[in-house]
Every structure is written in C-alpha cells, then in structure tokens.
Design a protein around this motif. Sequence first.
Motif, PDB file in Angstrom:
ATOM      1  N   ILE A  34       0.848  -1.195   0.000  1.00 22.83           N
ATOM      2  CA  ILE A  34       0.000   0.000   0.000  1.00 22.83           C
ATOM      3  C   ILE A  34       0.885   1.248   0.000  1.00 22.83           C
ATOM      4  O   ILE A  34       0.650   2.188  -0.761  1.00 22.83           O
ATOM      5  CB  ILE A  34      -0.972  -0.009   1.194  1.00 22.83           C
ATOM      6  CG1 ILE A  34      -2.017  -1.109   0.997  1.00 22.83           C
ATOM      7  CG2 ILE A  34      -1.623   1.354   1.385  1.00 22.83           C
ATOM      8  CD1 ILE A  34      -2.899  -1.356   2.202  1.00 22.83           C
ATOM      9  N   PHE A  46       1.137   4.232  -2.819  1.00 21.60           N
ATOM     10  CA  PHE A  46       1.042   5.671  -2.568  1.00 21.60           C
ATOM     11  C   PHE A  46       2.304   6.388  -3.066  1.00 21.60           C
ATOM     12  O   PHE A  46       2.226   7.487  -3.600  1.00 21.60           O
ATOM     13  CB  PHE A  46       0.821   5.958  -1.080  1.00 21.60           C
ATOM     14  CG  PHE A  46      -0.583   5.751  -0.604  1.00 21.60           C
ATOM     15  CD1 PHE A  46      -1.664   6.288  -1.291  1.00 21.60           C
ATOM     16  CD2 PHE A  46      -0.832   5.022   0.551  1.00 21.60           C
ATOM     17  CE1 PHE A  46      -2.967   6.107  -0.835  1.00 21.60           C
ATOM     18  CE2 PHE A  46      -2.122   4.837   1.016  1.00 21.60           C
ATOM     19  CZ  PHE A  46      -3.195   5.368   0.323  1.00 21.60           C
ATOM     20  N   TYR A  76       2.494   9.329  -5.771  1.00 27.56           N
ATOM     21  CA  TYR A  76       3.190  10.580  -5.461  1.00 27.56           C
ATOM     22  C   TYR A  76       4.161  10.947  -6.588  1.00 27.56           C
ATOM     23  O   TYR A  76       4.211  12.089  -7.024  1.00 27.56           O
ATOM     24  CB  TYR A  76       3.938  10.466  -4.128  1.00 27.56           C
ATOM     25  CG  TYR A  76       4.589  11.760  -3.717  1.00 27.56           C
ATOM     26  CD1 TYR A  76       3.856  12.741  -3.061  1.00 27.56           C
ATOM     27  CD2 TYR A  76       5.923  12.029  -4.012  1.00 27.56           C
ATOM     28  CE1 TYR A  76       4.442  13.949  -2.706  1.00 27.56           C
ATOM     29  CE2 TYR A  76       6.508  13.228  -3.663  1.00 27.56           C
ATOM     30  CZ  TYR A  76       5.763  14.180  -2.999  1.00 27.56           C
ATOM     31  OH  TYR A  76       6.339  15.379  -2.668  1.00 27.56           O
ATOM     32  N   ILE A  86      -3.064  13.759  -2.046  1.00 29.66           N
ATOM     33  CA  ILE A  86      -3.827  12.568  -1.667  1.00 29.66           C
ATOM     34  C   ILE A  86      -2.896  11.419  -1.289  1.00 29.66           C
ATOM     35  O   ILE A  86      -3.119  10.726  -0.289  1.00 29.66           O
ATOM     36  CB  ILE A  86      -4.795  12.159  -2.800  1.00 29.66           C
ATOM     37  CG1 ILE A  86      -5.919  13.186  -2.914  1.00 29.66           C
ATOM     38  CG2 ILE A  86      -5.351  10.753  -2.588  1.00 29.66           C
ATOM     39  CD1 ILE A  86      -6.749  13.060  -4.180  1.00 29.66           C
ATOM     40  N   SER A  87      -1.845  11.225  -2.081  1.00 36.60           N
ATOM     41  CA  SER A  87      -0.928  10.123  -1.783  1.00 36.60           C
ATOM     42  C   SER A  87      -0.156  10.381  -0.490  1.00 36.60           C
ATOM     43  O   SER A  87       0.053   9.462   0.311  1.00 36.60           O
ATOM     44  CB  SER A  87       0.024   9.869  -2.951  1.00 36.60           C
ATOM     45  OG  SER A  87       0.767  11.026  -3.251  1.00 36.60           O
ATOM     46  N   GLY A 134      -2.454   9.725   2.296  1.00 36.10           N
ATOM     47  CA  GLY A 134      -2.607   8.273   2.399  1.00 36.10           C
ATOM     48  C   GLY A 134      -1.461   7.641   3.165  1.00 36.10           C
ATOM     49  O   GLY A 134      -1.666   6.735   3.987  1.00 36.10           O
ATOM     50  N   ILE A 175      -1.917   8.606   6.926  1.00 35.49           N
ATOM     51  CA  ILE A 175      -3.005   7.837   7.534  1.00 35.49           C
ATOM     52  C   ILE A 175      -2.589   6.380   7.736  1.00 35.49           C
ATOM     53  O   ILE A 175      -2.826   5.794   8.793  1.00 35.49           O
ATOM     54  CB  ILE A 175      -4.289   7.955   6.689  1.00 35.49           C
ATOM     55  CG1 ILE A 175      -4.829   9.380   6.786  1.00 35.49           C
ATOM     56  CG2 ILE A 175      -5.335   6.925   7.113  1.00 35.49           C
ATOM     57  CD1 ILE A 175      -5.893   9.725   5.753  1.00 35.49           C
ATOM     58  N   THR A 176      -1.947   5.792   6.730  1.00 31.17           N
ATOM     59  CA  THR A 176      -1.498   4.399   6.839  1.00 31.17           C
ATOM     60  C   THR A 176      -0.505   4.237   7.976  1.00 31.17           C
ATOM     61  O   THR A 176      -0.612   3.302   8.784  1.00 31.17           O
ATOM     62  CB  THR A 176      -0.873   3.931   5.506  1.00 31.17           C
ATOM     63  OG1 THR A 176      -1.845   4.062   4.467  1.00 31.17           O
ATOM     64  CG2 THR A 176      -0.411   2.484   5.591  1.00 31.17           C
ATOM     65  N   TYR A 186      -2.361   5.105  11.532  1.00 36.45           N
ATOM     66  CA  TYR A 186      -3.357   4.082  11.868  1.00 36.45           C
ATOM     67  C   TYR A 186      -2.672   2.802  12.337  1.00 36.45           C
ATOM     68  O   TYR A 186      -3.022   2.228  13.373  1.00 36.45           O
ATOM     69  CB  TYR A 186      -4.256   3.804  10.650  1.00 36.45           C
ATOM     70  CG  TYR A 186      -5.197   2.648  10.865  1.00 36.45           C
ATOM     71  CD1 TYR A 186      -6.340   2.799  11.649  1.00 36.45           C
ATOM     72  CD2 TYR A 186      -4.945   1.409  10.287  1.00 36.45           C
ATOM     73  CE1 TYR A 186      -7.203   1.723  11.854  1.00 36.45           C
ATOM     74  CE2 TYR A 186      -5.798   0.341  10.487  1.00 36.45           C
ATOM     75  CZ  TYR A 186      -6.923   0.504  11.258  1.00 36.45           C
ATOM     76  OH  TYR A 186      -7.776  -0.562  11.461  1.00 36.45           O
TER      77      TYR A 186
END
Length: 148
Positions: A92, A96, A100, A128-129, A132, A135-136, A139
Amino acid sequence: MAIVIGANFGYTVLAAAGIALQCFITGLSVVGARKKYNVAYPDNGGGRFADKLSDADWVAFNNIKRVSDNYSEQVGSVLVMLLAAGMFQPKIAAGFGAVYMLGRFVYGRAYVAKGPAARIYGAPLMGISFMGLIITAVYNAALVTVLA
C-alpha cells in the motif's frame, strides 16, 4: 509487539528509491537551466546574474527552480511517511509512493510549461498520496501501540 520487516518491504524501498531519484533528476534540471540561462552560482534566481535575463527567461528559470525547491522542501517528510507506512503495509505504501511520483511528474511538467497556476494538475495526486501515507502510518502505529 515487534515489527517484522518482511520481503514485501522491498516494494517500499523501491518506491523510496524512485522518489529520491526523481528528486535528484529534478535538481539536475536546475543545473541545465543555469547553463541555458547563464545563471551562475550562488544566484538563486534573484541575484546579479538573473537580473540580466529578459522577463520571460527569468520566469522560465524560476519556474524550473521552484519545481526543484518544492520537491526538496517536501521529500524528507514524504520519505519518512513512506518508510513508516511501509513497515506495516509495504505494498500500500509503495502504491502511494508511485502515485506521489506520478503527481510530482505532472506537477513539474505543468509548472514549467504553464507557470504556477498549472500546479493544480499534479498537486492533488501528491496531496492525496501523501495523506494516504500519513493515515497508513498513523493508523497502523496506533494499532500496535495505543490500541493494542
């Protein structure tokens, strides 16, 4: 809980290497622009050498320089988040990272060709990337620490 870095982390490393290489190549474009527009060091586009350029050449040189500067300003944060996210979700994170790089490519080409307003073509992909990746990383870090 220990973090085990598996073989898939190689995807993350490849994405990080791609971003680093792209940033380096972007910097080389400034070297080419310095030669083309005769802007010697240490002039960064606002000094004595740049003062001798026509308005159009000054804008062209500074557009190239800004693309490189912007990449240099962001690459540290992007690589940290890429590697952090990749420790948990390597494929993932690498995805991303690839998005990018695509966003960076579009951003740079558009900025150089059409000026600062054209940043809009690549900036959303970059943003956005990058979000991402953040967040990845956050989290998954929370899952193994705070929420464990």
